[in-house]
Motif scaffolding. Sequence first.
Motif, PDB file in Angstrom:
ATOM      1  N   TYR A  41       0.842  -1.200   0.000  1.00  0.00           N
ATOM      2  CA  TYR A  41       0.000   0.000   0.000  1.00  0.00           C
ATOM      3  C   TYR A  41       0.877   1.250   0.000  1.00  0.00           C
ATOM      4  N   GLY A  42       0.443   2.283  -0.734  1.00  0.00           N
ATOM      5  CA  GLY A  42       1.159   3.556  -0.736  1.00  0.00           C
ATOM      6  C   GLY A  42       2.498   3.476  -1.436  1.00  0.00           C
ATOM      7  N   ASN A  43       2.484   3.082  -2.685  1.00  0.00           N
ATOM      8  CA  ASN A  43       3.709   2.830  -3.433  1.00  0.00           C
ATOM      9  C   ASN A  43       4.227   4.008  -4.241  1.00  0.00           C
ATOM     10  N   LEU A  44       3.340   4.824  -4.747  1.00  0.00           N
ATOM     11  CA  LEU A  44       3.708   5.814  -5.756  1.00  0.00           C
ATOM     12  C   LEU A  44       4.419   7.036  -5.183  1.00  0.00           C
ATOM     13  N   THR A  45       5.368   7.539  -5.961  1.00  0.00           N
ATOM     14  CA  THR A  45       6.017   8.797  -5.621  1.00  0.00           C
ATOM     15  C   THR A  45       5.074   9.931  -6.027  1.00  0.00           C
ATOM     16  N   PRO A  46       5.283  11.138  -5.509  1.00  0.00           N
ATOM     17  CA  PRO A  46       4.457  12.266  -5.952  1.00  0.00           C
ATOM     18  C   PRO A  46       4.524  12.479  -7.476  1.00  0.00           C
ATOM     19  N   THR A  47       5.682  12.278  -8.069  1.00  0.00           N
ATOM     20  CA  THR A  47       5.814  12.433  -9.521  1.00  0.00           C
ATOM     21  C   THR A  47       4.981  11.398 -10.261  1.00  0.00           C
ATOM     22  N   GLU A  48       5.018  10.148  -9.804  1.00  0.00           N
ATOM     23  CA  GLU A  48       4.208   9.101 -10.450  1.00  0.00           C
ATOM     24  C   GLU A  48       2.721   9.406 -10.304  1.00  0.00           C
ATOM     25  N   THR A  49       2.322   9.900  -9.149  1.00  0.00           N
ATOM     26  CA  THR A  49       0.924  10.266  -8.931  1.00  0.00           C
ATOM     27  C   THR A  49       0.502  11.353  -9.914  1.00  0.00           C
ATOM     28  N   PHE A  50       1.354  12.335 -10.126  1.00  0.00           N
ATOM     29  CA  PHE A  50       1.067  13.400 -11.082  1.00  0.00           C
ATOM     30  C   PHE A  50       0.967  12.837 -12.500  1.00  0.00           C
ATOM     31  N   ILE A  51       1.932  12.017 -12.897  1.00  0.00           N
ATOM     32  CA  ILE A  51       1.924  11.425 -14.240  1.00  0.00           C
ATOM     33  C   ILE A  51       0.663  10.595 -14.446  1.00  0.00           C
ATOM     34  N   ALA A  52       0.222   9.887 -13.413  1.00  0.00           N
ATOM     35  CA  ALA A  52      -0.933   8.989 -13.511  1.00  0.00           C
ATOM     36  C   ALA A  52      -2.264   9.736 -13.519  1.00  0.00           C
ATOM     37  N   SER A  53      -2.241  11.056 -13.567  1.00  0.00           N
ATOM     38  CA  SER A  53      -3.494  11.812 -13.575  1.00  0.00           C
ATOM     39  C   SER A  53      -4.208  11.744 -14.933  1.00  0.00           C
ATOM     40  N   THR A  54      -3.520  11.247 -15.960  1.00  0.00           N
ATOM     41  CA  THR A  54      -4.168  11.005 -17.255  1.00  0.00           C
ATOM     42  C   THR A  54      -4.178   9.508 -17.506  1.00  0.00           C
ATOM     43  N   SER A  55      -5.051   9.049 -18.400  1.00  0.00           N
ATOM     44  CA  SER A  55      -5.112   7.609 -18.660  1.00  0.00           C
ATOM     45  C   SER A  55      -3.818   7.099 -19.299  1.00  0.00           C
TER      46      SER A  55
END
Length: 114
Positions: A41-55
């Motif tokens: 649980y809680g794996n993503l970095t803030p950058t990955e979270t931002f990148i993942a905001s689009t499909s």
Amino acid sequence: MSKTIHEFNDIIRKLRKDLFGKGPERIHTVFVENMAVSTLYGNLTPTETFIASTSEGCDMVHLARTKMIQDVYASNPPEGLEELVGAKLVNLFSDMKIKENIAVSVFVFDKNII
């Protein structure tokens, strides 16, 4: 047994932190016969979270995370992992739900562990 699971989780956390810059915030692992099943649980970095905001970004993060971790374990299991459970790692199955920030890894060993 709980000490072994704790040590197993520490190995997983350290490897992922070294690879991605952030390890999972929480890991739950169970040992079943020749497998260790870990929910992370809680794996993503803030950058990955931002990148993942689009499909498209979500697909990119998913592919990078799952492919990279499978390749790393296939070429070189983390130091101490096989010794800890007393068996050789033969396969790793891994997937991740990016939006939920949850990953599951199934480690398959050549014999029953612990």
